[in-house]
Design an enzyme around this catalytic site. Structure first.
Site, PDB file in Angstrom:
ATOM      1  N   GLU A   1      42.305  38.738  34.800  1.00  8.12           N
ATOM      2  CA  GLU A   1      41.993  38.040  33.397  1.00  8.12           C
ATOM      3  C   GLU A   1      41.672  38.201  32.248  1.00  8.12           C
ATOM      4  O   GLU A   1      40.731  39.077  32.624  1.00  8.12           O
ATOM      5  CB  GLU A   1      41.756  36.922  33.992  1.00  8.12           C
ATOM      6  CG  GLU A   1      42.281  36.091  35.641  1.00  8.12           C
ATOM      7  CD  GLU A   1      42.076  36.290  36.626  1.00  8.12           C
ATOM      8  OE1 GLU A   1      40.987  37.164  36.738  1.00  8.12           O
ATOM      9  OE2 GLU A   1      42.861  36.668  37.794  1.00  8.12           O
TER      10      GLU A   1
ATOM     11  N   SER B   1      45.412  36.504  45.643  1.00  9.64           N
ATOM     12  CA  SER B   1      46.470  35.622  46.681  1.00  9.64           C
ATOM     13  C   SER B   1      46.177  34.662  47.219  1.00  9.64           C
ATOM     14  O   SER B   1      45.632  33.512  46.541  1.00  9.64           O
ATOM     15  CB  SER B   1      46.117  36.453  47.708  1.00  9.64           C
ATOM     16  OG  SER B   1      43.973  36.670  48.190  1.00  9.64           O
TER      17      SER B   1
HETATM   18  I1  8IG Z   1      37.974  40.685  44.658  1.00  6.58           I
HETATM   19  O1  8IG Z   1      38.175  38.858  38.876  1.00  6.58           O
HETATM   20  C1  8IG Z   1      39.014  40.594  42.953  1.00  6.58           C
HETATM   21  N1  8IG Z   1      39.877  39.979  42.511  1.00  6.58           N
HETATM   22  N2  8IG Z   1      42.903  37.336  39.678  1.00  6.58           N
HETATM   23  N3  8IG Z   1      40.116  37.656  39.672  1.00  6.58           N
HETATM   24  C2  8IG Z   1      41.425  38.347  40.513  1.00  6.58           C
HETATM   25  N4  8IG Z   1      41.786  38.585  41.470  1.00  6.58           N
HETATM   26  C3  8IG Z   1      39.940  38.920  41.773  1.00  6.58           C
HETATM   27  C4  8IG Z   1      39.304  39.204  41.332  1.00  6.58           C
HETATM   28  C5  8IG Z   1      39.029  38.604  40.002  1.00  6.58           C
HETATM   29  N5  8IG Z   1      38.115  39.755  41.346  1.00  6.58           N
END
Ligand code: 8IG
Length: 269
Positions: free
Chosen positions: A190, A209
């Site tokens: 993000e 997920s």
């Molecule tokens: I590990 O900060 C992991 N997966 N969207 N954002 C998103 N997915 C993630 C993040 C994160 N850390």
């Protein structure tokens, strides 16, 4: 070509038939998906009674992200339940549509599982949750704009993440914090503005997920337990930028603790 829902159920039944014949078990009780950071849980959950490559099972493909394994393990838990462990998942950001994302859940159901344990690694919004903190998912916000369901299938998500299983997890593991998980499409992390948006919307965790899998599991009538490992502060909330290798390292460091925690919880299911 994207797959329709009825073909998806056919494929899940085919996968379950294959698993029964390869592993000699007519029915399982529990299925787990081990996400980023959780893979060391696989060996701790009980006595291993079978193992195969997921890539050989109908409808599954080889994993694409380093740190995401691709095996199915069958274990007998301390509580005597038969649990199938998927060490890795297909992500929505792979761009193959929702059917491959839901396939593990639907296969587990076709093989008889009534309980679905979904784990992930994610970013945390709460500054009190240092990297390595495990959070119980109490609800979700699905920002993918997609769903594994089709047609007038108005599945109730009032209690998508079972209160009963959350209470049981807290009994087994000591008091765990609870949070709302927000799924973004990814694969990019993000922006800080998107993280602020997620917070304003009521989110505590950001990831890529779980929500689509939960929807498929609830459609199938399974009870869902969601466990998030905060591997990093969400973008904009720490001094440092996000880096996949650091995320993997946090998971690695947390490994033994997660394995113990997961086995205590799953032993009670
Ligand atoms: I590990 O900060 C992991 N997966 N969207 N954002 C998103 N997915 C993630 C993040 C994160 N850390």
């Amino acid at each position: 070509m994207l797959m329709g829902v009825s073909e998806a159920f056919d494929l899940a039944n085919e996968a379950a038939t294959y698993l029964r014949s390869q592993l000699g078990e007519e029915k399982i009780d529990i299925a787990l998906v081990l996400g980023s950071g959780w893979s060391s849980g696989a060996d701790a959950l009980g006595e291993k009674v079978g193992e195969l490559e997921l890539g050989d099972v109908p409808g599954f493909s080889k994993p694409v992200v380093s740190g995401h394994g691709g095996k199915l393990l069958l274990v007998r838990t301390e509580g005597g339940k038969l649990a199938a462990i998927f060490t890795g998942r297909t992500h929505y950001y792979e761009g193959r549509g929702v059917a491959p994302v839901a396939h593990g859940v639907r296969t587990a159901k076709a093989w008889g599982a009534e309980t679905m344990v979904l784990t992930n690694g994610c970013g945390g919004l709460n500054p009190e949750w240092a990297p390595g903190t495990v959070v119980l998912i109490k609800d979700h916000i699905n920002l993918t704009g997609d769903t594994p369901l089709e047609g007038a299938n108005f599945v109730d998500l009032s209690e998508a993440y079972s209160k009963r299983l959350r209470d049981l997890a807290k009994d087994a593991a000591g008091d765990l914090p609870e949070g709302v998980y927000v799924q973004f499409r990814g694969p990019q992390y993000e922006t800080p503005a998107e993280v602020r948006m997620a917070g304003i919307l009521g989110g505590d965790l950001v990831g890529m997920s779980t929500t689509l899998e939960t929807i498929a599991a609830r459609e199938a009538g399974m009870e869902v337990l969601g466990l998030s490992l905060v591997t990093n502060a969400a973008a904009g909330l720490s001094e440092t930028n996000l880096d996949h290798t650091e995320v993997l390292q946090t998971g690695k460091d947390a490994g033994p603790r997660l394995a113990a925690l997961l086995s205590r919880i799953v032993g009670k299911l």
